[in-house]
Write a protein that holds these residues in place. Structure first.
Motif, PDB file in Angstrom:
ATOM      1  N   GLN A 179       0.847  -1.188   0.000  1.00 25.67           N
ATOM      2  CA  GLN A 179       0.000   0.000   0.000  1.00 25.67           C
ATOM      3  C   GLN A 179       0.883   1.240   0.000  1.00 25.67           C
ATOM      4  OE1 GLN A 179      -2.608   1.765   3.336  1.00 25.67           O
ATOM      5  NE2 GLN A 179      -4.081   0.623   2.086  1.00 25.67           N
ATOM      6  N   PRO A 239       0.993   5.166   0.563  1.00 24.86           N
ATOM      7  CA  PRO A 239       0.228   6.276   1.150  1.00 24.86           C
ATOM      8  C   PRO A 239       0.201   7.475   0.220  1.00 24.86           C
ATOM      9  CG  PRO A 239       2.402   6.151   2.132  1.00 24.86           C
ATOM     10  CD  PRO A 239       2.277   4.954   1.233  1.00 24.86           C
ATOM     11  N   ARG A 240      -0.771   8.344   0.431  1.00 25.59           N
ATOM     12  CA  ARG A 240      -0.838   9.568  -0.378  1.00 25.59           C
ATOM     13  C   ARG A 240       0.294  10.522  -0.024  1.00 25.59           C
ATOM     14  NH1 ARG A 240      -5.120  12.663   0.617  1.00 25.59           N
ATOM     15  NH2 ARG A 240      -5.104  13.603  -1.446  1.00 25.59           N
ATOM     16  N   HIS A 296       2.265   9.753  -7.539  1.00 23.04           N
ATOM     17  CA  HIS A 296       2.982   8.972  -6.546  1.00 23.04           C
ATOM     18  C   HIS A 296       4.457   8.921  -6.929  1.00 23.04           C
ATOM     19  CE1 HIS A 296      -0.288   7.415  -4.051  1.00 23.04           C
ATOM     20  NE2 HIS A 296      -1.008   7.321  -5.153  1.00 23.04           N
ATOM     21  N   PRO A 353      -5.201   6.083  -0.361  1.00 26.02           N
ATOM     22  CA  PRO A 353      -3.977   5.305  -0.568  1.00 26.02           C
ATOM     23  C   PRO A 353      -4.190   4.285  -1.680  1.00 26.02           C
ATOM     24  CG  PRO A 353      -4.592   5.371   1.767  1.00 26.02           C
ATOM     25  CD  PRO A 353      -5.751   5.923   1.005  1.00 26.02           C
TER      26      PRO A 353
END
Length: 317
Positions: free
Chosen positions: A42, A44-45, A58, A107
Motif C-alpha cells: 500500500q 500512502p498519499r 505517486h 492510498p
C-alpha cells in the motif's frame, strides 16, 4: 482465490525495516507456482520521504522500495532464507506509466506479481535470483520492474567485507547541501547532493557533478544501522541529479535502470556525475545518465527517462 486483503502491514523483520511506518508491504502473499508469487503493498498519499512528485503523482521510488522489500519477503517466506543472511542488489529497474501514478483521494493498494528466474541454491540455501515484477493498482497496470540479488551466509559476508563489515563509529564531515528546491525537496535533511566542491563543478549546463551527502539521522534512508551506503540512497541521488539537470519544473522519472557494481563506503568521498541527453526521448521526456564514483571507480550507475512538467503552485514536495 488470488485476492489480497490489504488489512495489515507485513512483519517488519521480513522486509528489513525497524519502523512500522516504513513498511510498504502488507501481510498478504500468495504462491502462484513454483517460482511465481503475488504480494500486496500500500502506497500512502503522503510518505515522509517518498512523498508525491509535484503534488500530482505517486513517487516512482515507492515502486523501487516495494520491489526491494518484496525481495526480502519472498526470499524469507518462500525460499526459507534465514533472516540474518545478507543480500546484495546488483540491479534494480523500474518502468512505470505516469498516468497510472496519478494521485487520487485514497492510498493505493498495489499488487506485485513476481516471477523468479535464475534461482540458484547452494546446499539448502538460496544464493541468488532475478525477480520480474508486474505492478498494478486494481485492473490498471502501473508498470514493471526487475531486481537481481545474491545472498550469502553472514560468516561469508563478514569475511569478504573485512573491516568494512562493522558500522563505523562516525562519519567524515559532509558537504553543505544543495538548496532543497533545486532537487525537488522541501527540507534540507532530505537532500543527498552537496554543493559542488572547488574544481569539480561542471561547466556544461547539461552536466552536473556533486558530492554525495550521507545523513545517518535520516529516518527512512537509515531506518537501521548499515555498514555501507544504502542502495535506495543512491537511487534518490540519481533522482535528485535528474531534477537538477532537467528542472526547474517538475521532473518525474518514468524509467530507472540501476546497476550496483560495488559497495559505496562511508569513509571516502563520492562524486555524483550526471549528464542530460542531447536529444529528447519524446514530448517533454529526456534521458539522464548518472554515475557515482568513489576512489576513482564507478560504484553505481543509473539511466533514467524523465518527464518534465511545469511546477505546481505549491512547489515541490
Amino acid at each position: 482465490m488470488n485476492t489480497l486483503a490489504f488489512e495489515r502491514t507485513a512483519p517488519r523483520a521480513l522486509v528489513h525495516r525497524r519502523a512500522i511506518g516504513e513498511v510498504l508491504l502488507t501481510d498478504d502473499w500468495l504462491r502462484l507456482g513454483p517460482h511465481r508469487f503475488k504480494v500486496g503493498a500500500q502506497w500512502p498519499r503522503g510518505h515522509g520521504f517518498y512523498g508525491p512528485i509535484g503534488d500530482r503523482w505517486h513517487n516512482p521510488l515507492l515502486a523501487a522500495e516495494s520491489i526491494r522489500q518484496a525481495s526480502s519477503l519472498v526470499s524469507h517466506v518462500f525460499y526459507d532464507l534465514p533472516r540474518d543472511h545478507p543480500t546484495l542488489m546488483t540491479e534494480l529497474s523500474i518502468a512505470l506509466d505516469s498516468h497510472a501514478l496519478r494521485l487520487d483521494d485514497w492510498p493505493v493498494n498495489v499488487e506485485l506479481t513476481i516471477s523468479c528466474s535464475d534461482v540458484t541454491v547452494r546446499g539448502n540455501r538460496l544464493a541468488g535470483m532475478t525477480m520480474h515484477v508486474g505492478l498494478a493498482r486494481g485492473t490498471v497496470s502501473l508498470g514493471h520492474g526487475r531486481m537481481t540479488l545474491s545472498c550469502m551466509r553472514n560468516s561469508i559476508y563478514r569475511r569478504l567485507r573485512g573491516a568494512y563489515a562493522e558500522v563505523p563509529a562516525s562519519l567524515p564531515d559532509q558537504p553543505a547541501p544543495l538548496p532543497p528546491h533545486e532537487v525537488g525537496r522541501a527540507v534540507e535533511a532530505d537532500v543527498v547532493l552537496g554543493r559542488p566542491l572547488d574544481g569539480t563543478g561542471a561547466t556544461d549546463p547539461r552536466e552536473g557533478v556533486w558530492p554525495l551527502r550521507v545523513n545517518w539521522a535520516h529516518p527512512t534512508l537509515f531506518d537501521h544501522p548499515t555498514d555501507h551506503v544504502p542502495g535506495m540512497l543512491l537511487l534518490e541521488a540519481a533522482r535528485q541529479a535528474a531534477q537538477c539537470l532537467a528542472g526547474p519544473g517538475v521532473v518525474l522519472p518514468a524509467t530507472m535502470v540501476n546497476r550496483f557494481h560495488r559497495y559505496v563506503e562511508f569513509d571516502a568521498p563520492c562524486l555524483v556525475r550526471a549528464r542530460l541527453s542531447d536529444s529528447p526521448r519524446g514530448a517533454d521526456a529526456y534521458e539522464v545518465l548518472v554515475a557515482v564514483e568513489q576512489n576513482g571507480v564507478v560504484a553505481y550507475e543509473c539511466a533514467l527517462t524523465v518527464h518534465c512538467a511545469p511546477a505546481s503552485p505549491g512547489g515541490p514536495r
